[in-house]
Design a protein around this motif. Structure first.
Motif, PDB file in Angstrom:
ATOM      1  N   GLU A 187     -56.623  31.451  54.259  1.00 23.31           N
ATOM      2  CA  GLU A 187     -57.740  31.406  53.485  1.00 23.31           C
ATOM      3  C   GLU A 187     -58.259  32.619  53.363  1.00 23.31           C
ATOM      4  O   GLU A 187     -59.054  32.872  52.094  1.00 23.31           O
ATOM      5  CB  GLU A 187     -58.537  30.474  53.852  1.00 23.31           C
ATOM      6  N   ARG A 238     -59.229  26.189  50.045  1.00 26.55           N
ATOM      7  CA  ARG A 238     -60.332  25.784  51.066  1.00 26.55           C
ATOM      8  C   ARG A 238     -60.915  27.239  51.537  1.00 26.55           C
ATOM      9  O   ARG A 238     -60.226  28.229  51.438  1.00 26.55           O
ATOM     10  CB  ARG A 238     -59.708  25.198  52.323  1.00 26.55           C
ATOM     11  N   SER A 288     -67.106  28.235  48.632  1.00 25.61           N
ATOM     12  CA  SER A 288     -66.114  27.392  47.900  1.00 25.61           C
ATOM     13  C   SER A 288     -66.064  27.391  46.549  1.00 25.61           C
ATOM     14  O   SER A 288     -64.940  27.233  45.871  1.00 25.61           O
ATOM     15  CB  SER A 288     -66.342  25.722  48.425  1.00 25.61           C
ATOM     16  N   TYR A 330     -66.703  21.890  48.877  1.00 30.06           N
ATOM     17  CA  TYR A 330     -65.373  21.850  48.819  1.00 30.06           C
ATOM     18  C   TYR A 330     -65.057  20.496  48.282  1.00 30.06           C
ATOM     19  O   TYR A 330     -64.147  20.516  47.255  1.00 30.06           O
ATOM     20  CB  TYR A 330     -64.540  22.097  50.164  1.00 30.06           C
ATOM     21  N   HIS A 331     -65.402  19.767  48.895  1.00 34.87           N
ATOM     22  CA  HIS A 331     -65.050  18.297  48.428  1.00 34.87           C
ATOM     23  C   HIS A 331     -65.665  17.703  47.218  1.00 34.87           C
ATOM     24  O   HIS A 331     -65.317  16.640  46.915  1.00 34.87           O
ATOM     25  CB  HIS A 331     -65.377  17.199  49.630  1.00 34.87           C
TER      26      HIS A 331
END
Length: 295
Positions: free
Chosen positions: A165, A22, A57, A32-33
């Motif tokens: 992260e 992430r 990302s 990201y998705h």
């Protein structure tokens, strides 16, 4: 030969099972998705160039490139990345203080006022931008006509401090060059062996209002056309190009006219404040060079 093998990437099944890192920032339009769909369409190369790096990302999850040129017109974003690359401990120290004691409307306003006054030192300003990003409404990054950050407090009870992260980011930062620049300048640096991934502000679908004013001047249709032309020029110099955008009819027509191969990916819109109105739509991933795949 399969698409995945041509690209030197995971199969769609493996990509779906992969653990994706992430980003440490919240970012409107972040990918990201969509990484399982996008990453497999990005070919391997010596260097990955991102003219619209945003939350990062894509590059933070790349295992197909040994170096990165990461650019954005948002100077505060690039400043944060640069400070984390050279002075991560100082940025984290200041950020922990802000996260630990100023999660209130008054605290948020005080940090925003200091940030907008342009009086903070390098690590302190980077930490303030990180704080504002994680505490503001929906993670939006928006400025008024005077160049002042003007997103309201998000009222989150306990905003997440993304230390893990940030550690993943700093571990990769020594392979990165961060640059405050527009897409024209950034793409002019692309050449043989480079791979370009563009994630510009999306062209609004017919009958909708898109979020294209993330920077002064916005991003209009002339920019969409110029971006496509700059990408074609980069490809002619030997770079492979991948662009994400909406499925607006004139976008698909523009990319098709320039010889891009078009792929459709699913995306859940997340600008709306109400989850019930966040819709799923088809996006386009347009590819020029690096593979010989069908739609």
């Amino acid at each position: 030969m399969s698409l995945a093998n041509e690209c030197g990437t995971d199969t769609p099944e493996l990509a779906a099972r992969r653990v994706w890192r992430r980003p440490f920032l919240k970012w409107a339009g972040g990918k990201y998705h969509q990484l399982p769909d996008i990453d497999r369409l990005i070919p391997a190369g010596l260097r990955l160039i991102e003219p619209f790096v945003g939350g990062g990302s894509v590059f933070i999850n790349s295992d197909k490139h040994s170096s990165f040129l990461l650019a954005d017109v948002n100077a505060d974003l690039i400043h944060l990345y640069q400070m984390l690359a050279v002075a991560p401990d100082a940025v984290l120290r200041h950020a922990r203080l802000l996260f630990g004691s100023l999660n209130s409307a008054e605290g948020y306003a005080a940090v925003a006022d200091e940030f907008n006054a342009q009086l903070l030192g390098g690590p302190e300003r980077a930490a303030a931008f990180l704080y504002l990003n994680r505490h503001c409404f929906n993670g939006l990054i928006r400025y008024n006509l005077a160049g002042k950050f003007n997103v309201g407090w998000g009222k989150y009870p306990n905003p997440y401090f993304p230390e893990k992260e940030i550690e993943a980011f700093t571990a990769l930062a020594h392979n990165c060059v961060f640059m405050i620049a527009g897409y024209r300048r950034t793409l002019s640096l692309a050449s043989e062996g480079d791979v370009v991934y563009c994630d510009p502000p999306y062209e609004p679908l017919p009958g909708t209002n898109g979020f294209t004013n993330y920077a002064p001047g916005g991003f209009n249709w002339d920019d969409q056309v110029a971006l496509a032309e700059c990408c074609v020029a980069a490809h002619q110099r030997g770079a492979a190009v991948v662009i994400s955008n909406s499925s607006a009819p004139r976008i698909t027509e523009l990319y098709a006219q320039h010889g891009f191969t078009l792929h459709h990916v699913r995306a859940r819109r997340s600008i709306s404040s109400k989850s019930s109105t966040r819709e799923t739509a088809n996006d386009i991933v347009a590819v020029l060079g690096g593979m010989n795949s069908g739609k």
